[in-house]
Design an enzyme around this catalytic site. Structure first.
Site, PDB file in Angstrom:
ATOM      1  N   GLY A 143       4.093  31.882 -73.682  1.00 33.07           N
ATOM      2  CA  GLY A 143       4.822  31.222 -74.840  1.00 33.07           C
ATOM      3  C   GLY A 143       4.038  29.631 -75.063  1.00 33.07           C
ATOM      4  O   GLY A 143       3.857  29.363 -76.319  1.00 33.07           O
ATOM      5  N   LYS A 145       0.950  29.410 -74.689  1.00 33.23           N
ATOM      6  CA  LYS A 145      -0.364  29.646 -75.451  1.00 33.23           C
ATOM      7  C   LYS A 145      -0.175  29.758 -76.906  1.00 33.23           C
ATOM      8  O   LYS A 145      -0.859  29.630 -77.546  1.00 33.23           O
ATOM      9  CB  LYS A 145      -1.091  30.739 -74.777  1.00 33.23           C
ATOM     10  N   LYS A 146       1.144  30.374 -77.238  1.00 34.32           N
ATOM     11  CA  LYS A 146       1.361  30.485 -78.574  1.00 34.32           C
ATOM     12  C   LYS A 146       1.928  29.435 -79.569  1.00 34.32           C
ATOM     13  O   LYS A 146       2.031  29.673 -80.729  1.00 34.32           O
ATOM     14  CB  LYS A 146       2.754  31.604 -78.848  1.00 34.32           C
ATOM     15  N   THR A 147       1.793  28.151 -78.857  1.00 31.39           N
ATOM     16  CA  THR A 147       1.814  27.192 -79.703  1.00 31.39           C
ATOM     17  C   THR A 147       0.801  26.632 -80.603  1.00 31.39           C
ATOM     18  O   THR A 147       0.930  25.587 -81.209  1.00 31.39           O
ATOM     19  CB  THR A 147       2.461  25.814 -78.866  1.00 31.39           C
ATOM     20  N   ASP A 191       9.038  34.152 -75.795  1.00 25.58           N
ATOM     21  CA  ASP A 191       8.176  33.750 -74.362  1.00 25.58           C
ATOM     22  C   ASP A 191       8.715  32.609 -73.805  1.00 25.58           C
ATOM     23  O   ASP A 191       8.508  32.535 -72.508  1.00 25.58           O
ATOM     24  CB  ASP A 191       6.749  33.923 -74.760  1.00 25.58           C
TER      25      ASP A 191
END
Length: 752
Positions: A143, A145-147, A191
């Site tokens: 999660g 990393k998905k920012t 995530d």
């Protein structure tokens, strides 16, 4: 259990003889250069040991030995090939490593039947904490990393909205909205939050629903092996420690299972209240604490063993939290994205497209350039994504060229890639000789010959999508490639004869060199030129900033074939509907799917006896654009049309077949696939031991006893995805020729 299914497939046991052929045919990409594979027969034995270890862990049979042997063999095979690394393979190795220190064999294990001391004894709480923490990190760090903006803005997975799993949402949402909101925004929130939701009792039921739905959808959208099912299997890790015991005691009949009292364990640490006499305990404590006969195994003071495991757990927790952000140490593994691939948990954040790879070597003795196929000595394509593997491949190619008489060469790679919908651009400097001292690589230093990602051009993605949509709306056969290049470099490109191609400048200034015409044409922003097909041309970037331009391709040959396919499909579909209407009164007892299947057989028999010219009413001298009659293989075109039609019929049948029948068919297909994999594993293991014992050539044994065995032809198949339905009538000469060609191709592919 899932690893037992995974080892023959994704780990590669069923084809170990192909991966390690006992001949130095391909280049290897191990993490450490001193690592190398054993001979093929010994690699099969290593796989066999890993499989037996997975069985031992599952049954709790020689558990400690099984975990050690599994971890050693798994990590050895994992470290042998960086091209197959991914996050979930890394996760499997971590869990195997943890199991070496866990007491997971204290309940329902074969070891417990023979060792009364561990049977039904307590498991230390830190065992649960460690594996829960590991799974929590998989979610939470993914999660974080998905920012990144690419994910938040919806550029990472820009094509998932079309997948069938989102079909219920397409009734009230557009594909773009599904991609942005459901895939990217909801994926980010899932995530970040799911670990916390599963951890707390009050929110866990909701978390279970979301986790199960998420992983089942992933199993359909991505080809990632057992990973979705592994994550499903980890959901109960967040339950209370005694949930399985309570479930068994409540729902399993008493004659099948007899509850036994718990025992104290020397691996745990107890308070004095927990081990005091039975009559002085509270009722809640009685239900959780073991019988008094094992009290001698209940330590109340921390021993050296407890302290060691406490330190180990703390170090492991710290290392796993630090490692995904250790990019400032392992600088050599940083490129357009940071970190060594495989442990950063940046799952699905980056989507890659490799447009072009060119390998050139120059013989210094003659100063003559030569070109190599990128897959000449490496079937895997992932090497082109990472500097460390590029260096390994370059060094391997140097050795291969020496075997062919080229002792002194320069080696240049030209790799064009796109990340998350950006321009296609170079990843490394093509002017660098990768065999020279200028091409240094170290895991702890920045790689100087890598070219940076042109992030300043990221805003072009919206405009690129608009340009693509505008041109596609005018002609669906248009293909567009967007290119960005650095000042002082040039792109050498070849245009096939089938393509009508134009180049248009979007930013910067370029010079197009038309080699055969011996002309140089300068283009500025907004200008375009048609380049000749069947020839090479060079595009030089002469502006002081990177240039951006696009190729617009129109494949008239493909357009003609698509037009013929539309006519073939409409003809077949019309005949099928007429045949269904004609057969319905005659076969009123049949299900709709069976009626469609029967009618398609009748239609196929009608079409089989006619050539494609007769079916589509084409003139005898009809030709496809930019192709001579001698270059047109009408038999292959006919087979392509029939295969595409079969796929269409399969989809049509899926809508008619009841859901349980469809799922049963998928289950049977899965089981048949696994049966073949396990059968081949059994065969190569048997031949490996035979080769070792009798000192014979293992590869030759496999070739003689497995690969050369003719497969029995399947019968009673009506419609499959790839092959047309078989007719009982005598095929025409063209059908015989097609069948013969297909058979030769299949045999050749199998042998290869």
């Amino acid at each position: 259990i899932l690893m037992m299914l995974d080892i023959p497939q994704e780990r590669g046991m069923s084809h170990a003889d192909i991966y390690y052929p006992n001949e130095d045919k391909e280049c290897q990409f191990p993490l450490f250069n001193f690592l190398g594979p054993f001979r093929a027969e010994y690699m099969v034995v290593i796989y066999f040991i890993m499989f037996l270890s997975a069985v031992g862990i599952t049954l709790g049979f020689f558990y400690r030995l099984a975990t050690i042997s599994f971890t050693i063999t798994y990590w050895y095979i994992f470290l042998l090939d960086k091209t197959s690394w991914n996050n979930h393979s890394y996760l499997y190795g971590l869990i195997g490593f943890q199991l070496m220190f866990f007491d997971a064999h204290h309940y329902w294990s074969i070891d417990g039947l023979f060792r009364k001391k561990i049977r039904n004894s307590h498991v230390p709480l830190w065992n649960y904490a460690l594996v829960r923490y590991q799974i929590f990190l998989v979610y939470f760090l993914a999660g974080l990393k998905k920012t990144e903006w690419d994910w938040v803005a919806g550029y990472s997975m820009d094509s998932l909205g079309d997948h069938w799993v989102f079909s219920p949402f397409r009734t009230f949402m557009t594909v773009e909205q599904i991609t942005l909101i459901l895939v990217h925004v909801c994926g980010l929130l899932f995530d970040l939050c799911i670990g916390f939701v599963l951890f707390f009792d009050c929110s866990r039921p909701i978390g279970i629903i979301f986790a199960v739905t998420f992983h089942l959808m992933n199993s359909q959208m991505f080809n990632i092996g057992m990973f979705p099912y592994t994550m499903l299997a980890t959901v109960p890790i967040f339950f209370h420690n005694d949930w399985l015991r309570k479930f068994v005691n409540r729902y399993v009949p008493k004659f099948l299972y007899k509850e036994e009292s718990l025992q104290y364990s020397s691996s745990c640490l107890y308070s004095k209240e927990e081990i005091k006499p039975e009559e002085s305990k509270t009722q809640s404590l009685k239900s959780a604490i073991a019988n008094a006969t094992s009290v001698k195994n209940a330590p109340v003071k921390a021993t050296f063993r407890h302290k060691v495991f406490a330190i180990f757990a703390l170090l492991y927790l710290t290392e796993q939290a630090f490692l995904p952000y250790s990019h400032f140490i392992t600088k050599g593994y940083n490129n357009w994205t940071n970190g060594l691939y495989g442990y950063s948990w940046d799952m699905m954040v980056h989507s890659w497209h490799t447009q072009h790879v060119k390998i050139t070597f120059v013989d210094k003795k003659t100063n003559e350039p030569h070109y190599l196929r990128p897959t000449a000595w490496a079937s895997a394509k992932r090497w082109s994504s990472h500097a460390d593997m590029i260096v390994q491949y370059a060094q391997c190619i140097e050795g291969k060229l020496q075997e062919h008489g080229y002792d002194d060469v320069e080696l240049h790679f030209d790799i064009w890639r796109s990340m998350n919908g950006r321009f296609n651009q170079r990843q490394i400097d093509p002017r660098i000789d990768l065999l020279s001292s200028d091409a240094k690589w170290s895991p702890f230093e920045d790689t100087s010959w890598l070219l940076p990602l042109l992030t300043n051009l990221s805003d072009w993605r919206t405009r690129m999508l608009q340009i693509e949509n505008d041109l596609s709306s005018k002609d669906q056969n248009v293909l567009i490639t967007f290119v960005a290049d650095f000042p002082g470099l040039f792109l050498e490109n070849y245009i096939p004869p089938d393509l009508n191609t134009t180049i248009e400048v979007l930013e910067g200034q370029i010079i197009v060199e038309l080699i055969s015409l011996k002309r140089n044409i300068t283009l500025n922003v907004g200008q375009n030129i048609t380049v000749p097909n069947g020839d090479y041309h060079n595009v030089y970037t002469v502006s002081s900033t990177p240039s951006c331009y696009m190729y617009v391709y129109l494949n008239q040959s493909d357009a003609d074939i698509v037009h013929l396919w539309d006519r073939f499909y409409n003809l077949t579909d019309r005949l099928l509907n007429e045949t269904i209407d004609r057969n319905r009164p005659l076969h009123s007892d049949k299900e709709e799917a069976d009626l469609v299947r029967l009618s398609y057989e009748h239609v196929f028999e009608q079409l089989r006896n006619k050539t494609i010219h007769e079916l589509l009413e084409l003139p005898s001298d009809y030709t496809i654009h930019n192709k001579n009659e001698s270059n047109i293989n009408w038999t292959n075109i006919r087979l392509q049309f029939e295969t595409s039609m079969n796929r269409s019929i399969v989809k049509r049948l899926d809508t008619k077949v009841k859901w349980h029948e469809r799922n049963l068919r998928l289950f049977k297909s899965f089981m048949n696939k696994k049966k073949k994999q396990f059968l081949r594993c059994y065969q190569i293991v048997k031949l490996a031991f035979k080769s070792i014992i009798h000192q014979t050539d293992f590869i030759q044994l496999v070739e003689d006893e497995i690969n050369n065995v003719e497969e029995e032809s399947t019968t009673n198949t009506i419609v499959t995805e790839e092959s047309p339905p078989q007719s009982s009538s005598k095929p025409s000469s063209s059908s015989k020729k097609s069948s013969s060609t297909s058979g030769k191709t299949k045999k050749k592919h199998t042998k290869k």
